[in-house]
Design a protein around this motif. Structure first.
Motif, PDB file in Angstrom:
ATOM      1  N   LYS A  13     -10.966 -40.058 -92.262  1.00  0.00           N
ATOM      2  CA  LYS A  13     -11.145 -38.696 -91.764  1.00  0.00           C
ATOM      3  C   LYS A  13     -12.593 -38.465 -91.351  1.00  0.00           C
ATOM      4  O   LYS A  13     -12.869 -37.834 -90.315  1.00  0.00           O
ATOM      5  CB  LYS A  13     -10.738 -37.683 -92.830  1.00  0.00           C
ATOM      6  N   ARG A  14     -13.523 -39.008 -92.135  1.00  0.00           N
ATOM      7  CA  ARG A  14     -14.934 -38.838 -91.783  1.00  0.00           C
ATOM      8  C   ARG A  14     -15.245 -39.552 -90.476  1.00  0.00           C
ATOM      9  O   ARG A  14     -16.023 -39.049 -89.658  1.00  0.00           O
ATOM     10  CB  ARG A  14     -15.823 -39.372 -92.910  1.00  0.00           C
ATOM     11  N   LEU A  15     -14.641 -40.714 -90.274  1.00  0.00           N
ATOM     12  CA  LEU A  15     -14.848 -41.430 -89.013  1.00  0.00           C
ATOM     13  C   LEU A  15     -14.328 -40.613 -87.842  1.00  0.00           C
ATOM     14  O   LEU A  15     -14.985 -40.499 -86.800  1.00  0.00           O
ATOM     15  CB  LEU A  15     -14.148 -42.789 -89.059  1.00  0.00           C
ATOM     16  N   LEU A  16     -13.133 -40.032 -88.003  1.00  0.00           N
ATOM     17  CA  LEU A  16     -12.576 -39.200 -86.938  1.00  0.00           C
ATOM     18  C   LEU A  16     -13.436 -37.972 -86.687  1.00  0.00           C
ATOM     19  O   LEU A  16     -13.642 -37.553 -85.538  1.00  0.00           O
ATOM     20  CB  LEU A  16     -11.153 -38.774 -87.297  1.00  0.00           C
ATOM     21  N   ASP A  17     -13.957 -37.386 -87.770  1.00  0.00           N
ATOM     22  CA  ASP A  17     -14.776 -36.190 -87.635  1.00  0.00           C
ATOM     23  C   ASP A  17     -16.075 -36.458 -86.889  1.00  0.00           C
ATOM     24  O   ASP A  17     -16.639 -35.550 -86.279  1.00  0.00           O
ATOM     25  CB  ASP A  17     -15.092 -35.595 -89.017  1.00  0.00           C
ATOM     26  N   HIS A  18     -16.564 -37.701 -86.924  1.00  0.00           N
ATOM     27  CA  HIS A  18     -17.830 -38.019 -86.275  1.00  0.00           C
ATOM     28  C   HIS A  18     -17.657 -38.652 -84.899  1.00  0.00           C
ATOM     29  O   HIS A  18     -18.650 -38.974 -84.246  1.00  0.00           O
ATOM     30  CB  HIS A  18     -18.661 -38.948 -87.170  1.00  0.00           C
ATOM     31  N   LEU A  19     -16.422 -38.814 -84.465  1.00  0.00           N
ATOM     32  CA  LEU A  19     -16.190 -39.355 -83.127  1.00  0.00           C
ATOM     33  C   LEU A  19     -16.578 -38.326 -82.065  1.00  0.00           C
ATOM     34  O   LEU A  19     -16.372 -37.128 -82.230  1.00  0.00           O
ATOM     35  CB  LEU A  19     -14.710 -39.717 -82.937  1.00  0.00           C
TER      36      LEU A  19
END
Length: 369
Positions: A13-19
């Motif tokens: 989720k953090r990866l998606l949030d920082h895309l």
């Protein structure tokens, strides 16, 4: 094991949030299940408002796209669209590259992964760079032609004056006067084609004071017939510019708008003068911390589509009696300020936007007497 999976889920989720890529998860009914912050920004909405909602019918405002979407749901076949126009809200479109991929996990209903890359900013930068390069090339050509025109004009005028003195009959001087007057007129045109003769004298300038000065001039020239509406951001700081040249540009843009309204007999003719500040804004390839945007908007008939791309070229005019030099000279002045003038026009709404960096590196050098 459960703790590891939970941490793994949080990491994803953090990866998606920082895309920077906008990611939206939909179900087979096009109901939004998830969107990341990049998607919230692109779609100008918040997760709390859109999650659980069905994408409106106008979102995919294209029959071909809707057919591809239906095929994706029925046949689980992914598809991609380039430079697509998506309706984010009624009357508000964005340009994106997007792809839709079906996700069919065992025991789970079909989901759709919508990935979007915004192209509006990239297209705008590309368009501005092309406009700047075209204007620079055209100005160099025109300046060369203007110099070539001016060189023989002095000789023609001088020869006509000598001939005038040698004529035996006074009435024949009428013809030499025509030569002299036309030579002077051509010299004036050549001077205008050459554009500003001196570099800008940079100093802090209150743009609203300049706009009010121009507004008073226009009201004196046209006391009736056109309403001028002010929409100012009064919190704007001073902009570093040449005051006289800035007034010349604003006067040119607003006079053009007034003439277009009066010549077309537009009912309830209105001009809006709008000021805003843009942060971290790119003009051409140069990024600026603060940029002043001044919009001159009118509700006239609009500019003919066939000349919109060449509107800032010399000798191009949308009016029958226009010289076609005013906008070219205005663009040259603003180019010296590291800025740009853009135009968007459609019937009922034409907007000229003046973009000007609020800090000029040449302040110290150019402001010396």
């Amino acid at each position: 094991m459960g703790q590891f999976l939970m941490s793994d889920s949080i990491l994803h989720k953090r990866l998606l949030d920082h895309l920077r890529t906008a990611v939206v998860m939909l179900d087979a009914s096009l109901r939004v299940r998830y969107l990341n912050p990049a998607a919230e920004m692109l779609l100008a909405t918040s997760a709390s408002r859109i999650i659980g909602q069905v994408l409106p019918d106008y979102f995919f405002d294209d029959e071909e796209a809707r057919q591809a979407l239906n095929q994706c749901i029925e046949d689980e076949h992914p598809f991609t669209r380039r430079e697509a126009r998506l309706m984010v809200a009624p009357g508000y479109q964005i340009t994106v590259d997007y792809s839709v991929s079906p996700i069919n996990e065992p025991g789970q209903p079909l989901s759709l992964l919508l990935e979007m890359q915004s192209l509006d900013r990239l297209l705008r930068i590309t368009r501005e760079e092309a406009l700047i390069h075209a204007h620079q090339a055209t100005r160099a050509l025109v300046r060369g032609v203007a110099h070539e025109i001016k060189n023989p004009l002095g000789g023609i005028r001088g020869a006509a004056q000598l001939l005038e003195r040698a004529l035996p009959e006074p009435e024949l001087t009428e013809y030499t006067k025509v030569i002299i007057d036309e030579a002077d007129r051509l010299r004036s045109v050549a001077d205008r084609m050459l554009g500003p003769r001196k570099p800008p004298l940079f100093m802090p300038v209150n743009v609203h004071e300049c706009l009010e000065h121009v507004r008073q001039l226009l009201l004196a020239e046209h006391p009736e017939g056109v309403a001028i509406v002010r929409d100012y951001d009064i919190s704007l700081p001073d902009v570093v510019a040449d005051r006289d040249q800035l007034i010349q540009v604003l006067l040119n843009l607003i006079r053009n708008a007034v003439q277009a309204l009066l010549e077309s007999h537009t009912p309830e003719a209105t001009i809006v003068m709008r000021t805003r500040v843009l942060r971290q804004f790119t003009i051409g390839a140069q990024r600026h911390r603060l940029v002043l945007r001044v919009d001159i908007e009118d509700n006239g008939p609009g500019i003919a589509e066939e000349i919109q791309e060449t509107l800032f070229y010399p000798m191009v005019s949308g009016r029958a009696n226009g010289s076609g030099l005013g906008l070219s000279i205005a663009q040259s002045i603003i180019s010296q300020h590291q800025g740009l003038i853009e135009c968007e026009s459609e019937p009922g709404k034409t907007v000229f936007s003046l973009l000007l960096p609020m800090e000029q590196p040449e302040l110290t050098e150019s402001s010396e007497p």
